[in-house]
Design a protein around this motif. Structure first.
Motif, mmCIF file in Angstrom:
data_model
loop_
_atom_site.group_PDB
_atom_site.id
_atom_site.type_symbol
_atom_site.label_atom_id
_atom_site.label_comp_id
_atom_site.label_asym_id
_atom_site.label_seq_id
_atom_site.Cartn_x
_atom_site.Cartn_y
_atom_site.Cartn_z
ATOM 1 N N VAL A 122 -10.379 -5.369 -11.807
ATOM 2 C CA VAL A 122 -11.615 -4.660 -11.204
ATOM 3 C C VAL A 122 -11.751 -4.685 -9.692
ATOM 4 O O VAL A 122 -12.367 -3.795 -9.175
ATOM 5 C CB VAL A 122 -12.885 -6.047 -11.573
ATOM 6 C CG1 VAL A 122 -13.059 -6.087 -13.076
ATOM 7 C CG2 VAL A 122 -12.391 -7.213 -10.815
ATOM 8 N N ARG A 123 -10.489 -5.225 -8.993
ATOM 9 C CA ARG A 123 -10.380 -4.985 -7.899
ATOM 10 C C ARG A 123 -8.903 -5.290 -7.134
ATOM 11 O O ARG A 123 -8.165 -5.858 -7.795
ATOM 12 C CB ARG A 123 -11.277 -5.752 -6.772
ATOM 13 C CG ARG A 123 -11.278 -5.587 -5.333
ATOM 14 C CD ARG A 123 -12.078 -6.742 -4.569
ATOM 15 N NE ARG A 123 -11.769 -7.939 -4.725
ATOM 16 C CZ ARG A 123 -10.876 -8.665 -3.740
ATOM 17 N NH1 ARG A 123 -10.450 -7.926 -2.805
ATOM 18 N NH2 ARG A 123 -10.535 -9.938 -3.969
ATOM 19 N N TRP A 124 -8.522 -4.154 -6.087
ATOM 20 C CA TRP A 124 -6.990 -4.318 -5.701
ATOM 21 C C TRP A 124 -6.890 -4.737 -4.514
ATOM 22 O O TRP A 124 -7.912 -4.181 -3.466
ATOM 23 C CB TRP A 124 -6.544 -3.154 -5.952
ATOM 24 C CG TRP A 124 -6.193 -2.383 -7.078
ATOM 25 C CD1 TRP A 124 -7.099 -1.644 -8.143
ATOM 26 C CD2 TRP A 124 -5.076 -2.894 -8.024
ATOM 27 N NE1 TRP A 124 -6.401 -1.482 -9.335
ATOM 28 C CE2 TRP A 124 -5.300 -2.084 -9.338
ATOM 29 C CE3 TRP A 124 -3.961 -3.535 -7.887
ATOM 30 C CZ2 TRP A 124 -4.301 -2.461 -10.350
ATOM 31 C CZ3 TRP A 124 -3.174 -3.872 -8.916
ATOM 32 C CH2 TRP A 124 -3.245 -3.294 -10.015
ATOM 33 N N ASP A 125 -6.038 -5.563 -4.014
ATOM 34 C CA ASP A 125 -5.950 -6.170 -2.691
ATOM 35 C C ASP A 125 -4.560 -5.929 -2.063
ATOM 36 O O ASP A 125 -3.741 -6.820 -2.295
ATOM 37 C CB ASP A 125 -6.337 -7.578 -2.702
ATOM 38 C CG ASP A 125 -6.348 -8.239 -1.251
ATOM 39 O OD1 ASP A 125 -6.273 -7.480 -0.283
ATOM 40 O OD2 ASP A 125 -6.519 -9.560 -1.174
ATOM 41 N N ALA A 143 -4.078 -7.942 -7.858
ATOM 42 C CA ALA A 143 -5.128 -7.295 -8.813
ATOM 43 C C ALA A 143 -6.301 -8.486 -8.874
ATOM 44 O O ALA A 143 -5.506 -9.570 -9.392
ATOM 45 C CB ALA A 143 -4.522 -6.657 -10.121
ATOM 46 N N ASP A 144 -7.310 -8.353 -9.035
ATOM 47 C CA ASP A 144 -8.592 -9.434 -9.078
ATOM 48 C C ASP A 144 -8.832 -8.930 -10.647
ATOM 49 O O ASP A 144 -9.495 -8.089 -10.987
ATOM 50 C CB ASP A 144 -9.587 -9.350 -8.285
ATOM 51 C CG ASP A 144 -10.376 -10.667 -8.434
ATOM 52 O OD1 ASP A 144 -10.303 -11.280 -9.456
ATOM 53 O OD2 ASP A 144 -11.185 -10.899 -7.393
ATOM 54 N N CYS A 145 -8.386 -9.737 -11.568
ATOM 55 C CA CYS A 145 -8.388 -9.250 -13.033
ATOM 56 C C CYS A 145 -9.441 -9.923 -13.704
ATOM 57 O O CYS A 145 -10.022 -11.224 -13.383
ATOM 58 C CB CYS A 145 -7.238 -9.763 -13.825
ATOM 59 S SG CYS A 145 -5.774 -8.662 -13.454
ATOM 60 N N ARG A 146 -10.406 -9.303 -14.368
ATOM 61 C CA ARG A 146 -11.521 -9.866 -15.253
ATOM 62 C C ARG A 146 -10.759 -10.352 -16.422
ATOM 63 O O ARG A 146 -10.128 -9.715 -17.274
ATOM 64 C CB ARG A 146 -12.470 -8.490 -15.655
ATOM 65 C CG ARG A 146 -13.382 -9.196 -16.612
ATOM 66 C CD ARG A 146 -14.544 -8.074 -16.810
ATOM 67 N NE ARG A 146 -14.113 -7.183 -17.675
ATOM 68 C CZ ARG A 146 -14.092 -6.935 -19.061
ATOM 69 N NH1 ARG A 146 -14.546 -8.147 -19.535
ATOM 70 N NH2 ARG A 146 -13.522 -6.019 -19.665
ATOM 71 N N PRO A 148 -3.179 2.209 -5.453
ATOM 72 C CA PRO A 148 -3.006 1.396 -6.455
ATOM 73 C C PRO A 148 -2.345 1.908 -7.831
ATOM 74 O O PRO A 148 -2.352 3.034 -7.950
ATOM 75 C CB PRO A 148 -4.645 1.102 -6.937
ATOM 76 C CG PRO A 148 -5.285 1.539 -5.665
ATOM 77 C CD PRO A 148 -4.551 2.610 -5.021
#
Length: 222
Positions: free
Chosen positions: A91-94, A111-114, A134
């Motif tokens: 849901v978001r890349w850092d 990766a901030d994963c769901r 990404p």
């Protein structure tokens, strides 16, 4: 025949006896005691850090996998252990700077994963890229090593009680397509400078005390 010093005449000012200044001395001694206490605290922290590093080294030597913790904070007994998670979707890349397992530099794709309908999700390092673009990775099962996450509370936040539970991160054993495998942090990478800090505090205390004594002695001699 002995003589006695003349008594001061009425109205003549009498000079007070010269000696060590009371209030400055108390303040300096309090500061020195504080610095010594900080040095002793750093020695205690040194022992705690050594025990923690030894625990992490034992964890890293274990081959058995553990269930990835759902909520932070992650117990120390689970850090540097093998685990796996199912990333339903990132849901978001850092992106952050990092190195691959051969020592080459690059950008860590975190990766901030769901992992379900609710929850904080899971941080997954899926490999090293050459730029901040990404990857075209849509998720899946990730096997790797549990390590401390990139966002850790500062010392000030911990001392003031404002620290929030830090999230861990899973460094993938196999990188996503087109990426290089990220270097896995180890317990040996943890800094343990508490002995040096303790020595510094003790030196500060000694230097402050010596400087103050010299200054007062010169004042008394004048």
């Amino acid at each position: 025949m002995t003589t006695t010093p003349d008594a001061p005449s009425p109205g003549e000012a009498v000079a007070p006896p010269r000696g060590w200044p009371v209030i400055p001395t108390i303040l300096v001694l309090a500061a020195v005691a504080t610095m010594i206490a900080l040095g002793i605290w750093q020695l205690q922290r040194k022992g705690e850090k050594e025990a923690l590093i030894a625990l992490y080294e034992r964890n890293g030597a274990m081959s058995a996998t553990v269930t990835y913790p759902k909520l932070p904070p992650v117990p120390d007994a689970m850090l540097y252990r093998k685990s796996s998670v199912i990333c339903l979707e990132p849901v978001r890349w850092d992106p952050r700077s990092g190195t691959d397992r051969k020592g080459g530099g690059g950008i860590r794709m975190i990766a901030d994963c769901r992992t379900g309908a609710e929850g904080p999700g899971v941080l997954v390092d899926i490999g090293i890229a050459d730029d901040f673009t990404p990857p075209k990775w849509t998720g899946g099962t990730v096997q790797g090593t549990i390590v401390p996450g990139p966002e850790q509370p500062s010392l000030i936040e911990r001392l003031t009680g404002r620290a929030v539970p830090a999230r861990a991160m899973l460094v993938a054993d196999q990188p996503a397509a087109g990426l290089r495998p990220s270097a896995v942090p180890s317990a040996a990478d943890m800094p343990n400078n508490h002995l040096a800090y303790a020595v510094q505090w003790f030196l500060f205390a000694a230097i402050a005390l010596i400087i103050y004594i010299i200054a007062v002695r010169r004042r008394l001699q004048r």
